[in-house]
Write a protein that holds these residues in place. Structure first.
Motif, mmCIF file in Angstrom:
data_model
loop_
_atom_site.group_PDB
_atom_site.id
_atom_site.type_symbol
_atom_site.label_atom_id
_atom_site.label_comp_id
_atom_site.label_asym_id
_atom_site.label_seq_id
_atom_site.Cartn_x
_atom_site.Cartn_y
_atom_site.Cartn_z
ATOM 1 N N LYS A 1 -7.497 -0.843 -2.633
ATOM 2 C CA LYS A 1 -7.368 0.590 -2.892
ATOM 3 C C LYS A 1 -5.950 1.110 -2.664
ATOM 4 C CE LYS A 1 -12.161 1.908 -1.953
ATOM 5 N NZ LYS A 1 -13.055 2.763 -1.124
ATOM 6 N N LEU A 2 -5.114 0.301 -2.055
ATOM 7 C CA LEU A 2 -3.750 0.714 -1.747
ATOM 8 C C LEU A 2 -2.873 -0.519 -1.690
ATOM 9 C CD1 LEU A 2 -1.944 3.151 -0.918
ATOM 10 C CD2 LEU A 2 -2.539 2.674 1.458
ATOM 11 N N SER A 3 -1.628 -0.387 -2.107
ATOM 12 C CA SER A 3 -0.671 -1.489 -2.029
ATOM 13 C C SER A 3 0.456 -1.143 -1.071
ATOM 14 C CB SER A 3 -0.084 -1.785 -3.417
ATOM 15 O OG SER A 3 0.761 -0.713 -3.833
ATOM 16 N N CYS A 4 1.165 -2.168 -0.634
ATOM 17 C CA CYS A 4 2.338 -1.944 0.223
ATOM 18 C C CYS A 4 3.383 -1.108 -0.498
ATOM 19 C CB CYS A 4 2.946 -3.283 0.639
ATOM 20 S SG CYS A 4 1.903 -4.259 1.728
ATOM 21 N N ARG A 5 3.565 -1.367 -1.787
ATOM 22 C CA ARG A 5 4.555 -0.599 -2.547
ATOM 23 C C ARG A 5 4.176 0.883 -2.574
ATOM 24 N NH1 ARG A 5 8.378 0.263 -6.748
ATOM 25 N NH2 ARG A 5 9.333 -1.767 -6.446
ATOM 26 N N GLU A 6 2.907 1.191 -2.825
ATOM 27 C CA GLU A 6 2.492 2.593 -2.889
ATOM 28 C C GLU A 6 2.729 3.303 -1.567
ATOM 29 O OE1 GLU A 6 -1.109 2.369 -6.196
ATOM 30 O OE2 GLU A 6 -1.467 1.705 -4.131
ATOM 31 N N LEU A 7 2.425 2.615 -0.465
ATOM 32 C CA LEU A 7 2.644 3.236 0.837
ATOM 33 C C LEU A 7 4.130 3.431 1.108
ATOM 34 C CD1 LEU A 7 1.430 4.248 3.522
ATOM 35 C CD2 LEU A 7 1.758 1.934 4.409
ATOM 36 N N THR A 8 4.933 2.420 0.804
ATOM 37 C CA THR A 8 6.378 2.507 1.040
ATOM 38 C C THR A 8 6.990 3.618 0.204
ATOM 39 O OG1 THR A 8 6.421 0.132 1.532
ATOM 40 C CG2 THR A 8 8.532 1.188 1.079
ATOM 41 N N GLU A 9 6.564 3.733 -1.050
ATOM 42 C CA GLU A 9 7.057 4.818 -1.907
ATOM 43 C C GLU A 9 6.690 6.182 -1.334
ATOM 44 O OE1 GLU A 9 7.134 2.846 -6.379
ATOM 45 O OE2 GLU A 9 5.284 3.805 -5.645
ATOM 46 N N TYR A 10 5.484 6.286 -0.781
ATOM 47 C CA TYR A 10 5.047 7.550 -0.179
ATOM 48 C C TYR A 10 5.979 7.956 0.951
ATOM 49 C CZ TYR A 10 2.229 10.479 2.991
ATOM 50 O OH TYR A 10 1.790 11.467 3.840
ATOM 51 N N TYR A 11 6.304 7.026 1.846
ATOM 52 C CA TYR A 11 7.187 7.360 2.961
ATOM 53 C C TYR A 11 8.597 7.690 2.478
ATOM 54 C CZ TYR A 11 3.622 5.855 6.293
ATOM 55 O OH TYR A 11 2.476 5.746 7.031
ATOM 56 N N LEU A 12 9.079 6.958 1.482
ATOM 57 C CA LEU A 12 10.417 7.232 0.963
ATOM 58 C C LEU A 12 10.476 8.629 0.333
ATOM 59 C CD1 LEU A 12 11.322 3.766 -0.598
ATOM 60 C CD2 LEU A 12 12.332 4.807 1.438
ATOM 61 N N LYS A 13 9.381 9.064 -0.307
ATOM 62 C CA LYS A 13 9.345 10.409 -0.878
ATOM 63 C C LYS A 13 9.349 11.471 0.217
ATOM 64 C CE LYS A 13 7.003 9.102 -5.175
ATOM 65 N NZ LYS A 13 5.711 9.107 -5.923
ATOM 66 N N ARG A 14 8.645 11.206 1.299
ATOM 67 C CA ARG A 14 8.644 12.174 2.400
ATOM 68 C C ARG A 14 10.014 12.229 3.089
ATOM 69 N NH1 ARG A 14 4.269 14.731 3.915
ATOM 70 N NH2 ARG A 14 5.013 15.006 6.063
ATOM 71 N N ILE A 15 10.649 11.082 3.215
ATOM 72 C CA ILE A 15 12.005 11.061 3.764
ATOM 73 C C ILE A 15 12.934 11.886 2.893
ATOM 74 C CG2 ILE A 15 14.013 9.580 4.181
ATOM 75 C CD1 ILE A 15 11.955 7.381 5.039
ATOM 76 N N ASP A 16 12.826 11.690 1.565
ATOM 77 C CA ASP A 16 13.681 12.431 0.639
ATOM 78 C C ASP A 16 13.429 13.933 0.727
ATOM 79 O OD1 ASP A 16 15.545 12.502 -1.745
ATOM 80 O OD2 ASP A 16 13.757 13.406 -2.645
ATOM 81 N N ALA A 17 12.167 14.306 0.945
ATOM 82 C CA ALA A 17 11.813 15.729 0.957
ATOM 83 C C ALA A 17 12.180 16.431 2.251
ATOM 84 C CB ALA A 17 10.305 15.879 0.707
#
Length: 494
Positions: free
Chosen positions: A23-39
């Motif tokens: 239901k979730l991949s490492c890439r999807e989770l990593t992208e989520y954190y990178l988006k929050r860092i950017d925001a």
């Protein structure tokens, strides 16, 4: 919408469940954190928590996803977990600056011991976090990045010195974090940012490859959102390292798996002391005292016997007259710097001072450290006092038959930006080497700048090597307390 809900403030255990069922991949989770860092890190509230990002993080995530597809198994206890690592912990593939312009551009030849352990457990080092420069004090301001802000109140510091890790984990910019602690530095940001922080028994976690402040008192520890996550990280990073002789004491020790089943047992039969001398009595202490009193009542309701501890211990005296941090700094930092390759910009504390490439706020401490050294009569007198405090504390445990002692980590609220931390109690475990855990206890009253209030942490301490007991008490408290409020300035993505 469903995917975003899955990603919010994920625990290690839940992430691994989602990972294994597809239901979730490492890439999807990593992208989520990178988006929050950017925001939120350099935009929006501008927390200023992270010094640099791992540019290979997504490729590392892809490699882990590929391995899981091939084997159907996790690659380790922290498989795919994005970690926020304090930037005084060596990484072979990223700069390690200790927050100082004097070390800008320097990348070590190899990882610190705990970095190796994290990677071996499958973790992804997502980012290196800001710290109070060279971990010297508690407001998290450095020459390389400046001031980190508290996501619960942007006018306040996040504690320190590991405040970059604390702010990032509270703001959900990574799953788990690593700090270091010489006097208060894992537990201070945990208290200030409504997190769980563990300072382990000295010798449980290696310091090799970590920029030192005082090897007499230094250790590293987890900063996480839950007790369970903190326990998982501690299990990974602990263990014997022949490069850090102090860890020989843990060679026959094992950090047991944290068991949720133990939470059903409650605290019946546990004797928990309340150290009365670590509470303030002035107006500025009232909110903290009230929150900790409620937390103690929760422990009692869970079955614990609450025992007042009236023996007098003065945390201010411990910091000023017992702690050896400034006496160790020159010699221990020089040991690290002298071993750096020729390409490193500095190789001694004296060279750092001559370079002028440091935040002016630490000048006095650096210059004081140049006047002190290990092995002097003053230093040895402090070591004698340290031994006396260790025995005094053990006697308190024995006289009252205690399993743990609790008190507010900080007697008053974490300081505003531009101020200095006052009346922090974490020094007791720092000078003795005993273990402790800080857990969220509650919040101050809501204000204009702190809509949900300012976090307040309760510290739980134990005898050496009592981490399993402390984790059990903290886990039961966490389940019963349910005090969590989310940082108002870094909201969940819609």
């Amino acid at each position: 919408m469903m995917m975003k809900n899955l990603l919010k403030r994920l625990s290690v255990k839940k992430f691994h469940q989602l990972l294994l069922c597809g239901k979730l991949s490492c890439r999807e989770l990593t992208e989520y954190y990178l988006k929050r860092i950017d925001a939120y890190d350099r935009k929006g509230p501008c927390l200023n928590a992270l010094i640099l990002l791992n540019q290979q993080a997504l490729q590392e995530a892809d490699a882990i996803d590929d391995e899981i597809k091939k084997t159907g198994k996790l690659t380790g206890k922290l498989c795919g977990v994005p970690v926020i690592l304090k930037d005084n912990v060596n990484t072979w593939d990223m700069e390690t600056t200790a927050g100082s312009e004097s070390l800008r551009g320097f990348t070590p030849d190899e990882d610190a011991f705990i970095t190796k352990k994290l990677r071996a457990a499958g973790a992804i080092i997502l980012a290196k976090s800001n710290l109070h420069e060279f971990a010297i004090w508690g407001e998290t301001i450095s020459s390389i990045l400046g001031q980190t802000l508290n996501p619960y109140d942007l006018t306040r510091t996040p504690g320190g010195s590991s405040g970059g890790t604390g702010a990032a984990i509270a703001a959900d910019m990574g799953m788990v974090g690593i700090g270091t602690d010489t006097i208060n530095s894992v537990r201070s940001p945990s208290s200030a940012c409504s997190l769980v922080g563990i300072r382990p028994t000295i010798g449980m976690v290696s310091r090799s490859g970590i920029v030192p402040y005082s090897l007499t008192q230094d250790t590293a520890g987890p900063i996480c959102r839950t007790v369970e996550d903190a326990a998982a990280v501690l299990q990974v990073i602990s263990g014997y390292d022949n490069e850090d002789e102090e860890t020989a004491w843990c060679a026959d020790k094992k950090v047991d798996d944290y068991s949720c089943s133990e939470l059903q047992l409650g605290l019946a039969g546990k004797n928990i002391g309340v150290l009365e001398s670590f509470f303030g009595s002035q107006a500025e202490h009232l909110e903290v005292n009230a929150v900790i009193e409620k937390a103690v009542n929760i422990l009692q309701a869970a079955g614990a016997n609450i025992i007042p501890v009236k023996e007098e211990i003065d945390s201010g005296w411990l910091t000023a007259d017992v702690s050896v941090h400034l006496y160790d700094l020159k010699d221990h930092l020089n040991q690290y710097l002298k071993k750096l390759p020729d390409r490193a910009p500095v190789h001694s504390l004296e060279e750092i001072i001559k370079s002028g490439k440091f935040h002016e706020g630490i000048r006095e401490n650096l210059e004081q450290a140049m006047l002190h050294s290990i092995g002097t009569p003053d230093y040895n007198e402090r070591l004698v006092l340290r031994g006396q405090v260790q025995t005094q504390l053990m006697k308190i445990f024995a006289d009252h038959d205690l399993d743990a002692i609790v008190y507010p980590h900080q007697q008053q609220l974490v300081c505003e930006v531009g101020g200095s931390q006052k009346e922090r109690n974490g020094v007791l475990c720092s000078v003795t080497g005993f273990p402790s855990i800080v857990v969220p206890a509650g919040y101050s009253q809501s204000t204009r700048t702190a809509p949900v209030g300012i976090p307040i942490g309760m510290e739980i301490i134990g005898r050496p090597w009592s981490e399993k007991t402390l984790l059990s008490i903290a886990g039961i408290y966490e389940k019963k307390a349910t005090v969590m409020e989310l940082p108002p300035f870094t909201p969940d993505f819609k």
